[in-house]
Motif scaffolding. Structure first.
Motif, short mmCIF file in Angstrom:
data_model
loop_
_atom_site.label_atom_id
_atom_site.label_comp_id
_atom_site.label_asym_id
_atom_site.label_seq_id
_atom_site.Cartn_x
_atom_site.Cartn_y
_atom_site.Cartn_z
N LEU A 12 0.84 -1.19 0.00
CA LEU A 12 0.00 0.00 0.00
C LEU A 12 0.87 1.25 0.00
O LEU A 12 1.77 1.40 0.83
CB LEU A 12 -0.90 -0.02 1.24
N ARG A 13 0.62 2.14 -0.95
CA ARG A 13 1.43 3.35 -1.09
C ARG A 13 0.57 4.58 -1.28
O ARG A 13 -0.44 4.53 -1.98
CB ARG A 13 2.33 3.24 -2.32
N ASN A 14 1.00 5.68 -0.68
CA ASN A 14 0.42 6.98 -0.99
C ASN A 14 1.28 7.52 -2.13
O ASN A 14 2.41 7.96 -1.91
CB ASN A 14 0.46 7.90 0.22
N VAL A 15 0.76 7.47 -3.33
CA VAL A 15 1.53 7.88 -4.51
C VAL A 15 1.96 9.34 -4.38
O VAL A 15 3.05 9.71 -4.82
CB VAL A 15 0.70 7.65 -5.80
N ASN A 16 1.14 10.16 -3.75
CA ASN A 16 1.50 11.57 -3.60
C ASN A 16 2.69 11.77 -2.66
O ASN A 16 3.40 12.76 -2.78
CB ASN A 16 0.30 12.39 -3.15
N GLU A 17 2.93 10.84 -1.76
CA GLU A 17 4.11 10.95 -0.91
C GLU A 17 5.38 10.88 -1.75
O GLU A 17 6.30 11.68 -1.58
CB GLU A 17 4.12 9.86 0.16
N LYS A 18 5.43 9.94 -2.66
CA LYS A 18 6.59 9.83 -3.55
C LYS A 18 6.74 11.09 -4.40
O LYS A 18 7.84 11.59 -4.60
CB LYS A 18 6.46 8.60 -4.45
#
Length: 93
Positions: A12-18
């Motif tokens: 699970l990833r917050n794409v906006n964090e990257k």
């Protein structure tokens, strides 16, 4: 019904964090008056992430969907505001 492994959170990833992390060096290069110490940089990222809409995904190939929700310009604007807030109360290394 498929069995879910609730402990497989690494997918699970917050794409906006990257996207925020990727923009940080660009932002700091163009804003040389902003403190880039470890504490200030982390605080800028944290405040920025708190002020933009997250986009959680299991696969990172959906970055276009994240861009539809939050533009690069909006991330930059929020990062600028975050840097001003952090500068008013810095926690330097």
């Amino acid at each position: 019904m498929a069995k879910i492994n609730y402990y497989d959170v690494d997918a699970l990833r917050n794409v906006n964090e990257k996207r925020v992390w990727d923009m940080l060096p660009f932002f700091l290069e163009r804003n040389t008056s902003v403190c880039a110490c470890g504490s200030c940089a982390l605080d800028i990222v944290a405040v920025t992430l708190n002020n933009i809409q997250p986009c959680y995904q299991v696969y990172e190939d959906g970055v276009e969907r994240a861009r539809e929700k939050v533009s690069e310009e909006e991330i930059y604007r929020q990062m600028t505001a975050a840097a001003k807030l952090v500068a008013s109360n810095p926690r330097h290394d």
